[in-house]
Design a protein around this motif. Structure first.
Motif, mmCIF file in Angstrom:
data_model
loop_
_atom_site.group_PDB
_atom_site.id
_atom_site.type_symbol
_atom_site.label_atom_id
_atom_site.label_comp_id
_atom_site.label_asym_id
_atom_site.label_seq_id
_atom_site.Cartn_x
_atom_site.Cartn_y
_atom_site.Cartn_z
ATOM 1 N N LEU A 181 0.834 -1.197 0.000
ATOM 2 C CA LEU A 181 0.000 0.000 0.000
ATOM 3 C C LEU A 181 0.876 1.258 0.000
ATOM 4 C CD1 LEU A 181 -2.944 0.637 -0.195
ATOM 5 C CD2 LEU A 181 -3.061 0.677 2.297
ATOM 6 N N ALA A 182 2.003 1.213 0.704
ATOM 7 C CA ALA A 182 2.951 2.336 0.673
ATOM 8 C C ALA A 182 3.524 2.506 -0.730
ATOM 9 C CB ALA A 182 4.074 2.113 1.695
ATOM 10 N N MET A 183 3.793 1.408 -1.411
ATOM 11 C CA MET A 183 4.270 1.478 -2.796
ATOM 12 C C MET A 183 3.193 2.084 -3.697
ATOM 13 S SD MET A 183 6.262 -2.122 -3.199
ATOM 14 C CE MET A 183 7.829 -2.424 -2.400
ATOM 15 N N ALA A 184 1.938 1.691 -3.477
ATOM 16 C CA ALA A 184 0.834 2.263 -4.249
ATOM 17 C C ALA A 184 0.752 3.768 -4.026
ATOM 18 C CB ALA A 184 -0.486 1.587 -3.867
ATOM 19 N N GLU A 241 3.347 9.906 -7.875
ATOM 20 C CA GLU A 241 4.076 10.128 -9.129
ATOM 21 C C GLU A 241 3.124 10.177 -10.331
ATOM 22 O OE1 GLU A 241 7.569 10.577 -9.395
ATOM 23 O OE2 GLU A 241 7.294 10.812 -7.227
ATOM 24 N N SER A 242 1.817 10.182 -10.060
ATOM 25 C CA SER A 242 0.772 10.192 -11.098
ATOM 26 C C SER A 242 0.852 8.980 -12.021
ATOM 27 C CB SER A 242 0.833 11.491 -11.926
ATOM 28 O OG SER A 242 0.610 12.593 -11.088
ATOM 29 N N PHE A 301 0.375 1.762 -12.090
ATOM 30 C CA PHE A 301 1.312 1.148 -11.151
ATOM 31 C C PHE A 301 0.719 1.165 -9.740
ATOM 32 C CE2 PHE A 301 4.306 2.154 -14.598
ATOM 33 C CZ PHE A 301 5.073 0.998 -14.644
ATOM 34 N N ALA A 302 0.050 2.261 -9.375
ATOM 35 C CA ALA A 302 -0.597 2.339 -8.060
ATOM 36 C C ALA A 302 -1.637 1.226 -7.928
ATOM 37 C CB ALA A 302 -1.245 3.702 -7.866
ATOM 38 N N ASN A 303 -2.412 1.000 -8.988
ATOM 39 C CA ASN A 303 -3.398 -0.070 -8.964
ATOM 40 C C ASN A 303 -2.725 -1.436 -8.796
ATOM 41 O OD1 ASN A 303 -6.187 -1.149 -9.400
ATOM 42 N ND2 ASN A 303 -5.164 -2.110 -11.133
ATOM 43 N N PHE A 304 -1.611 -1.639 -9.502
ATOM 44 C CA PHE A 304 -0.873 -2.898 -9.369
ATOM 45 C C PHE A 304 -0.583 -3.191 -7.890
ATOM 46 C CE2 PHE A 304 2.978 -5.303 -8.764
ATOM 47 C CZ PHE A 304 2.852 -6.366 -9.652
ATOM 48 N N ASP A 319 2.107 1.086 -17.591
ATOM 49 C CA ASP A 319 1.247 1.721 -16.593
ATOM 50 C C ASP A 319 -0.219 1.478 -16.940
ATOM 51 O OD1 ASP A 319 0.864 3.499 -14.237
ATOM 52 O OD2 ASP A 319 0.064 4.900 -15.724
ATOM 53 N N ALA A 320 -0.579 1.647 -18.215
ATOM 54 C CA ALA A 320 -1.961 1.422 -18.659
ATOM 55 C C ALA A 320 -2.358 -0.043 -18.487
ATOM 56 C CB ALA A 320 -2.127 1.853 -20.111
ATOM 57 N N GLU A 321 -1.438 -0.956 -18.767
ATOM 58 C CA GLU A 321 -1.704 -2.393 -18.594
ATOM 59 C C GLU A 321 -2.028 -2.706 -17.134
ATOM 60 O OE1 GLU A 321 0.915 -6.487 -18.583
ATOM 61 O OE2 GLU A 321 1.399 -4.997 -20.109
#
Length: 167
Positions: free
Chosen positions: A24-27, A33-34, A38-41, A154-156
């Motif tokens: 969650l911290a990585m997200a 970083e917009s 990647f946040a969703n990942f 990122d889109a993937e």
């Protein structure tokens, strides 16, 4: 199940909750970083880790052992790059694999067959997790400065979701 094995499973359950905290911290870093894909990942990764923790929680209760929760350490919140984030995640997964191997060794030493069988699922899962992170790291290294490929990745990741496996 003896007390030592129950304590070790509790420690692993808490590490799984911590793993969710790490992801969650990585997200949050990715969101900052917009990089919403990647946040969703990593949000999905956090959901998976909470699922793993609850799987251990339920197993402990099913075996008439008490699940005990501990305080979570603060996760790393700052990274140098997306590659740094995934390398940290990969290292975390390798650490988790070692913990599951140690648990399986303990269960084997105790001849605790139900726990040995239960842990097999997690060991198989760790093979998938390590492979996933390693593959993404290799992609990130290949695309290095290609912003189109980076944003395509990122889109993937924006479409990634978590569906708990059938029991």
């Amino acid at each position: 199940m003896n007390d030592g094995l129950a304590k070790a499973l509790n420690t692993q359950m808490n590490f799984e909750f911590y793993s969710a905290h790490v992801y969650l911290a990585m997200a949050a870093y990715c969101s900052g970083e917009s990089l919403d894909g990647f946040a969703n990942f990593f949000t999905v990764q956090a959901e998976e880790e909470r699922f793993h923790a609850m799987k251990i929680y339920k197993f402990l209760n099913d075996r008439r052992q008490r699940a005990t929760l501990e305080a979570l350490p603060e996760p790393k919140n700052e990274y140098a790059s997306m590659l740094d984030v995934f390398e940290h995640g990969y290292s975390h997964e390798k650490q988790n694999t070692k913990k599951f191997y140690a648990l399986a060794d303990l269960a084997t030493d105790e001849r605790e067959h139900a726990t040995i069988y239960f842990l097999k699922w997690f060991i198989d899962e760790q093979v998938e997790e390590e492979s996933l992170f390693d593959n993404i790291i290799q992609k990130l290294k290949r695309i290095e400065k290609d912003s189109n490929a980076f944003y395509s990745l990122d889109a993937e990741f924006a479409s990634r979701s978590f569906t708990p496996p059938a029991e």
